[in-house]
Every structure is written in C-alpha cells, then in structure tokens.
Design a protein around this motif. Sequence first.
Motif, PDB file in Angstrom:
ATOM      1  N   LYS A  57     -45.905 115.746  92.170  1.00  0.00           N
ATOM      2  CA  LYS A  57     -44.916 116.208  91.174  1.00  0.00           C
ATOM      3  C   LYS A  57     -45.210 115.560  89.825  1.00  0.00           C
ATOM      4  O   LYS A  57     -45.120 116.199  88.775  1.00  0.00           O
ATOM      5  CB  LYS A  57     -43.502 115.850  91.632  1.00  0.00           C
ATOM      6  CG  LYS A  57     -43.014 116.641  92.826  1.00  0.00           C
ATOM      7  CD  LYS A  57     -41.662 116.113  93.300  1.00  0.00           C
ATOM      8  CE  LYS A  57     -41.210 116.820  94.565  1.00  0.00           C
ATOM      9  NZ  LYS A  57     -40.009 116.162  95.156  1.00  0.00           N
TER      10      LYS A  57
ATOM     11  N   TYR B 127     -37.480 117.378  78.817  1.00  0.00           N
ATOM     12  CA  TYR B 127     -37.605 118.800  79.141  1.00  0.00           C
ATOM     13  C   TYR B 127     -36.411 119.327  79.948  1.00  0.00           C
ATOM     14  O   TYR B 127     -35.623 118.563  80.509  1.00  0.00           O
ATOM     15  CB  TYR B 127     -38.931 119.078  79.838  1.00  0.00           C
ATOM     16  CG  TYR B 127     -38.982 119.052  81.346  1.00  0.00           C
ATOM     17  CD1 TYR B 127     -38.073 118.353  82.119  1.00  0.00           C
ATOM     18  CD2 TYR B 127     -39.982 119.747  82.010  1.00  0.00           C
ATOM     19  CE1 TYR B 127     -38.155 118.352  83.507  1.00  0.00           C
ATOM     20  CE2 TYR B 127     -40.081 119.747  83.396  1.00  0.00           C
ATOM     21  CZ  TYR B 127     -39.150 119.047  84.130  1.00  0.00           C
ATOM     22  OH  TYR B 127     -39.232 119.050  85.504  1.00  0.00           O
TER      23      TYR B 127
ATOM     24  N   THR C 157     -35.722 122.763  82.639  1.00  0.00           N
ATOM     25  CA  THR C 157     -36.418 123.859  83.321  1.00  0.00           C
ATOM     26  C   THR C 157     -35.504 125.085  83.408  1.00  0.00           C
ATOM     27  O   THR C 157     -34.301 124.994  83.156  1.00  0.00           O
ATOM     28  CB  THR C 157     -36.831 123.468  84.760  1.00  0.00           C
ATOM     29  OG1 THR C 157     -35.674 123.564  85.609  1.00  0.00           O
ATOM     30  CG2 THR C 157     -37.415 122.063  84.796  1.00  0.00           C
ATOM     31  N   PRO C 158     -36.072 126.243  83.784  1.00  0.00           N
ATOM     32  CA  PRO C 158     -35.246 127.449  83.931  1.00  0.00           C
ATOM     33  C   PRO C 158     -34.124 127.279  84.958  1.00  0.00           C
ATOM     34  O   PRO C 158     -33.140 128.008  84.920  1.00  0.00           O
ATOM     35  CB  PRO C 158     -36.251 128.508  84.404  1.00  0.00           C
ATOM     36  CG  PRO C 158     -37.572 128.040  83.877  1.00  0.00           C
ATOM     37  CD  PRO C 158     -37.510 126.540  83.965  1.00  0.00           C
TER      38      PRO C 158
ATOM     39  N   PRO D  19     -35.702 122.815  90.400  1.00  0.00           N
ATOM     40  CA  PRO D  19     -36.919 123.487  89.938  1.00  0.00           C
ATOM     41  C   PRO D  19     -38.048 123.360  90.948  1.00  0.00           C
ATOM     42  O   PRO D  19     -38.211 122.315  91.580  1.00  0.00           O
ATOM     43  CB  PRO D  19     -37.264 122.747  88.646  1.00  0.00           C
ATOM     44  CG  PRO D  19     -36.583 121.430  88.751  1.00  0.00           C
ATOM     45  CD  PRO D  19     -35.358 121.646  89.577  1.00  0.00           C
TER      46      PRO D  19
ATOM     47  N   VAL E  84     -41.277 123.659  86.889  1.00  0.00           N
ATOM     48  CA  VAL E  84     -41.675 122.427  86.205  1.00  0.00           C
ATOM     49  C   VAL E  84     -42.733 122.743  85.152  1.00  0.00           C
ATOM     50  O   VAL E  84     -42.659 122.299  84.005  1.00  0.00           O
ATOM     51  CB  VAL E  84     -42.202 121.385  87.216  1.00  0.00           C
ATOM     52  CG1 VAL E  84     -42.907 120.239  86.506  1.00  0.00           C
ATOM     53  CG2 VAL E  84     -41.054 120.861  88.075  1.00  0.00           C
ATOM     54  N   LYS E  85     -43.702 123.582  85.523  1.00  0.00           N
ATOM     55  CA  LYS E  85     -44.759 123.936  84.564  1.00  0.00           C
ATOM     56  C   LYS E  85     -44.179 124.668  83.354  1.00  0.00           C
ATOM     57  O   LYS E  85     -44.491 124.328  82.216  1.00  0.00           O
ATOM     58  CB  LYS E  85     -45.816 124.803  85.250  1.00  0.00           C
ATOM     59  CG  LYS E  85     -46.928 125.223  84.305  1.00  0.00           C
ATOM     60  CD  LYS E  85     -47.955 126.097  85.015  1.00  0.00           C
ATOM     61  CE  LYS E  85     -48.995 126.606  84.042  1.00  0.00           C
ATOM     62  NZ  LYS E  85     -49.997 127.465  84.696  1.00  0.00           N
ATOM     63  N   VAL E  86     -43.305 125.635  83.609  1.00  0.00           N
ATOM     64  CA  VAL E  86     -42.696 126.385  82.503  1.00  0.00           C
ATOM     65  C   VAL E  86     -41.901 125.437  81.601  1.00  0.00           C
ATOM     66  O   VAL E  86     -41.970 125.534  80.373  1.00  0.00           O
ATOM     67  CB  VAL E  86     -41.785 127.512  83.039  1.00  0.00           C
ATOM     68  CG1 VAL E  86     -40.916 128.092  81.920  1.00  0.00           C
ATOM     69  CG2 VAL E  86     -42.617 128.612  83.671  1.00  0.00           C
TER      70      VAL E  86
ATOM     71  N   VAL F 184     -44.483 123.273  79.535  1.00  0.00           N
ATOM     72  CA  VAL F 184     -45.188 124.035  78.495  1.00  0.00           C
ATOM     73  C   VAL F 184     -44.217 124.423  77.378  1.00  0.00           C
ATOM     74  O   VAL F 184     -44.552 124.337  76.189  1.00  0.00           O
ATOM     75  CB  VAL F 184     -45.878 125.279  79.088  1.00  0.00           C
ATOM     76  CG1 VAL F 184     -46.479 126.144  77.988  1.00  0.00           C
ATOM     77  CG2 VAL F 184     -46.965 124.868  80.081  1.00  0.00           C
ATOM     78  N   THR F 185     -43.000 124.803  77.750  1.00  0.00           N
ATOM     79  CA  THR F 185     -42.002 125.158  76.742  1.00  0.00           C
ATOM     80  C   THR F 185     -41.739 123.975  75.810  1.00  0.00           C
ATOM     81  O   THR F 185     -41.685 124.125  74.583  1.00  0.00           O
ATOM     82  CB  THR F 185     -40.682 125.584  77.412  1.00  0.00           C
ATOM     83  OG1 THR F 185     -40.916 126.754  78.195  1.00  0.00           O
ATOM     84  CG2 THR F 185     -39.609 125.887  76.369  1.00  0.00           C
TER      85      THR F 185
ATOM     86  N   ASP G 177     -51.469 126.978  77.931  1.00  0.00           N
ATOM     87  CA  ASP G 177     -51.550 127.363  79.343  1.00  0.00           C
ATOM     88  C   ASP G 177     -52.625 128.448  79.503  1.00  0.00           C
ATOM     89  O   ASP G 177     -52.310 129.637  79.580  1.00  0.00           O
ATOM     90  CB  ASP G 177     -50.183 127.860  79.820  1.00  0.00           C
ATOM     91  CG  ASP G 177     -50.189 128.307  81.276  1.00  0.00           C
ATOM     92  OD1 ASP G 177     -51.270 128.260  81.928  1.00  0.00           O
ATOM     93  OD2 ASP G 177     -49.116 128.717  81.768  1.00  0.00           O
TER      94      ASP G 177
END
Lengths: 638, 638
Positions: free
Chosen positions: B229, B469, B471-472, B479, B484-486, B489-490, B532
């Motif tokens: 993670k 950060y 997350t969505p 998440p 986590v990636k989104v 990167v956001t 990305d």
Amino acid sequence: MADIPSRLEIGVTTGPIRGSRKVHVGPLKVAMREIDLEPSSGEPPVRVYDTSGPYTDPAAVIDIAAGLPALRREWQLARGDVEEYAPREVRPEDNGQLGPDRSGGVPPFPTALRRPLRAQPGGNISQMHYARQGIITPEMEYVAERENLGRAQIREHIRDGQDWGAAIPDYVTPEFVRDEVARGRAIIPSNVNHPEAEPMAIGRNFLVKINANIGNSAVASDVASEVDKMVWSIRWGADTVMDLSTGRNIHDTREWIIRNSPVPIGTVPIYQALEKVGGIAEDLTWEIFRDTLIEQAEQGVDYFTIHAGVRLPYIPMTAKRVTGIVSRGGSIMAKWCLAHHKESFLYERFDEITEIMKAYDIAYSLGDGLRPGSIADANDEAQFAELYTLGELTKKAWAQDVQVMIEGPGHVPMHKIKANMDKQLEACGEAPFYTLGPLVTDIAPGYDHITSGIGAAMIGWFGTAMLCYVTPKEHLGLPDRDDVKVGVVTYKLAAHAADLAKGHPAAKVRDDALSKARFEFRWRDQFNLSLDPDTAEQYHDQTLPAEGAKTAHFCSMCGPKFCSMKITQEVRDFAARQHNNPPQPVPAKAGREGDQPQAGGGGPAAIAEAEAGMEQMSEKFRETGSELYLGAGGREHD
Amino acid sequence: MADIPSRLEIGVTTGPIRGSRKVHVGPLKVAMREIDLEPSSGEPPVRVYDTSGPYTDPAAVIDIAAGLPALRREWQLARGDVEEYAPREVRPEDNGQLGPDRSGGVPPFPTALRRPLRAQPGGNISQMHYARQGIITPEMEYVAERENLGRAQIREHIRDGQDWGAAIPDYVTPEFVRDEVARGRAIIPSNVNHPEAEPMAIGRNFLVKINANIGNSAVASDVASEVDKMVWSIRWGADTVMDLSTGRNIHDTREWIIRNSPVPIGTVPIYQALEKVGGIAEDLTWEIFRDTLIEQAEQGVDYFTIHAGVRLPYIPMTAKRVTGIVSRGGSIMAKWCLAHHKESFLYERFDEITEIMKAYDIAYSLGDGLRPGSIADANDEAQFAELYTLGELTKKAWAQDVQVMIEGPGHVPMHKIKANMDKQLEACGEAPFYTLGPLVTDIAPGYDHITSGIGAAMIGWFGTAMLCYVTPKEHLGLPDRDDVKVGVVTYKLAAHAADLAKGHPAAKVRDDALSKARFEFRWRDQFNLSLDPDTAEQYHDQTLPAEGAKTAHFCSMCGPKFCSMKITQEVRDFAARQHNNPPQPVPAKAGREGDQPQAGGGGPAAIAEAEAGMEQMSEKFRETGSELYLGAGGREHD
C-alpha cells in the motif's frame, strides 16, 4: 445504475433519478426535482434544478419519433410577429454525402415537411429585442421561477459569498430577468424553431451553467443512440448541449436531437460548411456558410459558435506559440485567411450574419479561435487581440438586439485566470462568458476533467456564466458513456462550488442538507442528495454491502465503541449546562442559519436509535474489519 | 498497467515507471527520474521529482524482509551526538491484542533486536537544532539537490507566477534550506530511527508536497500487501505516507512499513493509545500516551499528528455546528476532556512531548481536531480558536528547536480558503501548512477527490506546503488500489498546478515539453511525460488502437485532410514573409522562452513526415470513424 432501464429496451435512457421526484412549479409548470428526506430528519424535501426534461418523469410518454411537446409554440404565436414559410430544401451535401464514405444512413425525422418560423420581414424576435422594449416574455417568467428554486423557502436568509462585482438578487423576478437580458448580461437561447426547449438563462447573475458536447458516430444507423447521447448528458446536469458532429448524416442526426431536446442546442456551423466543400478550408465561401446558417436556423439550433474574431492581422501573432492554433474553427478560418490573403468573411459579413440571428432568435457564441492550447501560450497577444475584437462584435450584435455570449480559454495557470475574466467583462460589456475549463496544468492527460475542473470552478466563481465540460479522454480519444457522465458531474460540482463562493441564495441548502444527513448517518439521504446517487451508493456498498448499513447510525471507520454523533450530543449537553442556554427548538427549514442549533440532530430519541443501530452493526463491523484509510466510511482524516 | 509485474510474484510493485529512467544526481546520488523524448524533438530528457524509491529502479534488489538500505545512518553517526540503547519491550497491547478479535497475526520484522538511536542525554538531534547552530547537514544538501531538479538546465529563466509573499529562490542552495529550517518555515521529517528515508522538505518555498494515507487490513497475514500500500502510493507520487492503522497488528505492521519506506512516515499516536485502553476514550492517560510515543519513536515514525489544540474551553464552540467534531483525534480528546472536565493532557504536557520529539527528531504535525466537516462550519469560532492555540504551541516547540507543521481543513467554500492560509501564516509564524483538501462543496460524494482537489490546488497556490490526499471513496467507504492511485495522481496535479501558479522555476518545463509533444503528435512522449502514462496510453488506444497511431502525425478529430500542425507551419512561413524576421534557430533547451519560435516543431522534414503519417493513417481513420466529442484525440472544443 441498476435502476436505469437499458437503452436497448426503450430507445433512450428514462426513469427517475434515484431518490428524486419530478415536480412542476407555478403557473408555467416549471420542471424541478425534489428529494424527500427520511422522516426522522424532520426536514422538508430539497428542491434542485433539473435539466433532464421529461425523460426522468415517470408520467411522461417518450417517443423519440414524435419528439417532445412544443412547450413554447403558443407563446411564440401569441406574439403575432412570426411567419411560417416553406423551408430550404435538404441537399445531399447537408448529410455529408461528399464525404469519402457514402454508406450509413439516418432516416429523416418522421414529422415531414415541418414549416419553420421566422420573424416577419424586417422583424426581430430575439428575447433581447422584447426585453429592450420592456416586454416580459413567458420565457423570462419561466427562467425566474426556475432560478429561484427553493429561495422562497428561505426566510431570514443570510448572504455569504464574494461575488466579484456581480449583482445576484435575493430573489429573481421576471423583471430582473428582463433587465439582465436587455443589458446583454444574460441570454436566453431560444431559436423560434426549437419550441421543445425549456427556457434557461446564461448570465453571471444566475446559477452557473454547464455545457456538454456530443457528436455523431461513424455508422449512425441507430438514431436512438445518437439521441441518447443528449439524453444521457442532460440526465446528469448538462444545461445545454453542443452538437459537434461532422461527416455523414449530420443534418438528419441534428434534426432528431433537436426535436427531442429540452435544453438549448449549440453548433459550430463552420464544421458543416467545411464538410460541404469536402474538407478544403480554402474552398469555403460566404454563400456556402450563409446557406448553412439558414439550414441550421430552420432546424432550431439555439446558439451558433462563430469565430469572427480570427482576423488576418492576428494570425501571425500565433507564430511563436508552443501550440499554435488549437481551436478547430480557428484553424479553419486562419487557413482560409492565409490562402486568400484576405480578411475573414465572418468578420466582414458580421452584420449580415446578425440579420439571420435576429430573424430566428439565435444567440451568438463568439468563438475564441485563438485561445491558448497550453500553459505556455496563456494570456498572450493573439488571445487578447481576438478578445477585444469579440467585444467590438458584441456591440455590433447588440445594436441589432441580438443575444451574445463569449467563448474563453482553454489552458491557463491559476494565477492568470482572473485576468481572463476581468478583461472579458471590460472588453465585452459584461456579455456572458462561456469558458472551456480552463486547464490549470498540461501534465495530466487522462485526468483533464480534473485539471480543467479546477480552473472551471475558479473562473465560475470570478464570473463565468457557463462552463464547457471536459471529459477524462480530453486530448487522448473519444469519450464513452461513462466518460461523459464523469465530465458532466465534475462540471456540475465545479459550477455548484462557484455558486456557493459567489453567495447564490439557496445554493448552500443542498450542502447543508447533505452534511446533516452525513452527520446523522442518514445514508440514503446522503446518496439521494448527491450529484450522482448511483455512484455514491455503489461506493458505500463496496465496503458495507448489508442493507442494514444504510440505515444504521454507524460508519466503517469508527466502529461500535465510538460515534461522533454521540460525542457531539454530549458536547451540546455540556455547552447547555455550562452556558445555561439550551439550544432553542426551531421549526425545521432547510438551510436556515437559525437551524444550526438543531443541525447535528440528536435528542434522546436519536441517541437511543444510534445506540441500537450501533449494537446491531457491531457484529457486521467485526466481519468487514477495520481497514482504515482517509475518511473511510464517512469520517475524516485523523 | 501491463508493464507492472503483479504483486503476487514479487511481494510488492516494482518495475520502472513507463518511459522513465532512474538517475542519481550529485555527490549524494539523489534519486530522480528522467524521461527521454523522441530524437525528432531535438530536446533533452525531462528530469522529474521522484518519490518512488528503489522500487522503480531495475538495478535495485528488493527484499522487504531485509528492508531498504540505511541511507542516512552514516550521517547520523558522524554527528557523534546519538546513543544506541535497549528498546522498550513490545507488549501484546501494542498489536491490539485487547481488540475483540485475537486472530490474525503479522510476523515480527526479521531484523530482530534492532537497537534504536536517540540523542545523548539532554541532547537535541533535530534538523532545526542543527540549522539554528548554522550547521548544514547532508539531509539539507540532499534536499537542495532534489528540489532543484532541472533548474540548473534553465538559463535565462523568466519567472512567471504570483507567490503571495513566499520567498522562492531561482536556485535552491543548501544554505537556503538550512535557513528555511532554522526559521521554522520548512521541516525535514527525519526520525533518527528511520535512516532508510530519502530526505525531503515540506515548506512554502519548496515544491508543494502531497501525503497519502494507508491503514492495516482486518486480516493482515499478508505483510507484503500491507507494505505494498505504501509502495503503490509513492510510485504515483506520494511524498509522505501516514499509517492510520487501528486494531490488531499495528505495531508489527508499522515496523514492516517503516523499514521499507523511502518516504517519511506519519502517524496519529492517539489511535494506538486508544486501542490500548480498549477504545474507551475516557480511560486514556498521559502515561499510556507517552509510552505509545516512545514505542513509535523507536520504530522511526517521522512525524506525529498531535491534537494538542483541542482545549476544554473550545469544545462548547462546536455545539451549534452542522457537523460537530469530525476529526477522529479531535473527537477522542473532546470526549476525554468532557469525561474528566479537565484540560487536555496533550496541551498540558506539551513540553514533555517536545522533549521526546527532539531526542529522536520527530516533527510535530499539530492536528486540527476542530476543523470544519462541512461548508456550513467553515472558518468558525472553534476552528480559529484552535488555530491560534496551535500557533502558541508552535512557538513552544520552536523554543526547543523542534520541527512543526500545522494541519488545516477540511470543508471550505472557495471564497473562504484564502483566509485560512492568511490566518495560519499569521498565527503560526509561517510554519508549514498541511491541509486536507479543502473540499469546496459537500454535494458530490463519490467525487470528493475532485471537490477537494479544487480546494487543494488553490490553497497550495496560496501557500500550503503539503496537501493530504482524498480518494473517490471519501465519506463512503474504503479506497481500493485504484482509488489510491486516482487520489494520489489528482493531488499530484493539484500540487503541480500550485507550483506553476506560484512561479516555481522549472515547474513549467514539464508542461511545455508535454504540450510540444502533443502539438507535434509525439504520442509516446505525451504519454511518458504525463503523471499517469499507463492511463494516458490506455485511453488513447481505446480510440486508435493501432501501433501506427502512436507515431503518425495524426489525431482522430481532424482527419487526414486537416492538420493544425501544417496550418501553423503555414502561419509561421506567412509571418516570416510578412515581417521578414524568420524564427532564429535556437539550441534546444527545455522550457527556454527563447525556444518558442521552434516550439511547434515543423520544418519541411517534419511536414513531409506529417503528410506521410496522415496518408498512412487516413484509412485507419475511416475505419475507426469520426465520432466527435470535445477535444477528441488531442484537439480542443470547436
């Protein structure tokens, strides 16, 4: 989206938006949505702006071959200033039959031989013309009702926001709408031949609007899927839709879309004109362009993007750019100007174009053909030279009482965004600004709905009236159905964030209702109040699938032993004892400042319910475990 | 992510980031990435900041049971001011064995009986302490090299930005780093027991950083997945990682994470302390908390979130809020204060906590336990009362030369964001601000990485040093790997947008390189330069899958007959003829203003190549069709 019937069954996407009820408000029956909250909340339904048209109304019968009812036709005829006439004949090239591939066909829209309307000779039927004569049209009354939403519910409303010099009223009256349109500060796109559209306003002193773009498929034999692109966009909140189709079948496809669209439709006529000359920009002529305007005017296009600001002398200013000219329309006109070494016919014939606009009440969307396509080119000489020309053209259009909005960038770093808004207001006399993003960095292809959503929220706050959406596929490829939804929802949240920051009355009502629902663990209400209830519920269920988890006063982060709601109730009791000023019971009214003593809910009953809920859920909690990330399950970081 | 080996094969995610090469710069071998561009571009590689550690270095051997090399150990010992000692013994409750479920076990990290370091009695080994004595540490030299990136490449650099009173240098010297740390305007989190970390700085005058949060799983038998993670977060750009684990195995899991982490690790010690008293906040004691600090200090946690600003008198101020207290740590302390009717022991024992911090060089992250959890509660009395207390505590920590950053909101509408930054600078003497978002609206659960990314970009521009950060899944659930990636990167794009707007030298280099690649249809370069690359290429391939489409000077929107690159070349020739000032050939240097005459690339060879490419692709174009949406395939709206 399990609750949405598949397109295949019924042609286009229908069915109510989850948790919402369609309501029709006032004498004009203005369509809105209402979201009912759990009885335990003791709160009234939350009324929200609705762009989705009859498609989300279970009572409506949808037949795309018949089109939508002609809502505005009576109003138009009652004004007694239009004439019916025999339309221009449809030609093969209108459907791009000059294109390389002659296959693929869209059936003409069934209601054959529709006779279009236009102003009687020498007349002007623009909303701006009526407004300047002091006439309040039904379109203006409709807009007023629509913009007010729940404002009437909110007495003792306390304004909170920074509006950067806008003039947002506490309550929108038809007279206010008329005045804004008369001044040119707002437009009501309403081509006389698109009576199906529900009137809406684009202006700095109204709610911030968003536009979604669609386009035809290579093989467009399935008309329903073309129409559904529009239906899908407005379901999630698109206020207008631009049809950027090229190639084959564009005339017929456009007819199907307009006849079924409850929102204004915009186009870039130079695209179709280019098709008619086989894609050779230098072969374009005023005659072909003019004929295309008439063709689309008769179909009912509500606003035209016209790149009349791309003037010959400005073109060399782009020579030193990192990304030159990125606007397609701008490139077409630049190519034409260079090939002929002549001034743009769009600029030279502008008054003639305006004559057409006023005969149908089509609004100008003056295109920024020289906008920056990269951070490096933002706010440069070419961009602003064109902007000031658009300002000059705005005055020419207004001289004939024709409605105008101005298109804006593009790619702009955050520190250069406000200058775009300030210059636009100054150059264009407060005509509505319609911006694409702007993207605040170039380095995130695949995430440009976000890089642009940041700029969009900011420039919306500063005064942009409508935001043109960007999807995750921007710069990379063609958005699919999911990309379009993500783009629309992203822009909807950016527009709402702008409304909040500008201090729009009632904008905060929805935020407050959702936050109260969140704090009281009313999960259903939280889902239903969100911009995308389907995704919100789906994400929740990935962690706590059980039906009980949606009703229990419980979240996956804190576990059964710990509940902020209980603690907050203890805080309130403590505060009451300490200051001996118990919270006054207040009649529940959404968003009332005076409401906040009650806001966190609570009271012995709620606490008991909370404890019961947590007891019931603690087992589930142990099963699903306590994996912990930021804000998981409704709580925040640390 | 086809190019990333599955975790299952090798424990954690390894392999180079697509299109990047690891480089080690300067005497300290500072790890960075370089992205090579197509030879046709005539441009040098673009050097980017790299947080991913050895995991993306093909030359590195990864063995998570051995941990990463102790990069800083030599430097620490060379200072001759530390002592090794026998660590505190690990107890059952350290791994949450008091929790409801006693099953599930994480093996202890193999390198048994590691003897921790600490300052010699009465000593202070904080970077701030060295800085104030005028000592430039290797950590400071490392940071200087790392922050400079490609700045050295950029001669004649033209600054462009608005820094709101920051003091960003053209070039970062070790002395500048020392001075910033000495003033408290920047911190270098560097627990003496985390020698594996690559030094980094958090401060308003350095690049904006981002943090990702992770947490343990319910059944954490697979240690590799816990470590991954962290590895996954830093691969995409997380500058620090907070371990917010609760429940079982947290001591052992944390050990595995720290031993394998090249970035600073932060925690919220009150979480583990609460576990030790079975989740009953009122049972917390100073002794248990202090013991937890020592436990985590010996493991090497680099910064502690301490909610010492949640004071008894402030708690009633939250009574009238819509969402009360949403910070978990804040709720815990509020509950404790109310239960005992006493001032917080974190506040009363603050100097004793500071004694521990300075013995290990742990930085404070002073938690905002009373931050707003909704738009309605933003910037209220409770929030700012706490902020000014955090300022008071900052001065107390600085009096002992201990590093401090300040945590910030939360949920804040756009028009109230700047006041948060301004008050923080004033109240906390320019100590680095570390904010969560802020979210600019509450109505988009499922999209809160975006609602918060908007606020994060803005407050980063205004001066926030690190962005936490979102997350969505925020507010909804836990998440997964993709979330986590989104989220990362956001936040990376938001931080970069802030760097651009602040006018960080060299920040624009990457934007310019990507934009040039885009304009010249160097698709591979465009993918590789993006945050990305995997997603960018994947999105492109969904529309034009053919390998040729990645090299042809062609995009899916304009088709074979129309190319903005050709038009721009014509524009340049026209401009040259007209003004008789042909563009000067300039030695290619990334980002040089002087570069722009060449920027669009071109020249007869490029044009010939373009035509060939388009010929080759026109057939493919007809196959894939011309479905047209906004900006499809690399071009912009209209």
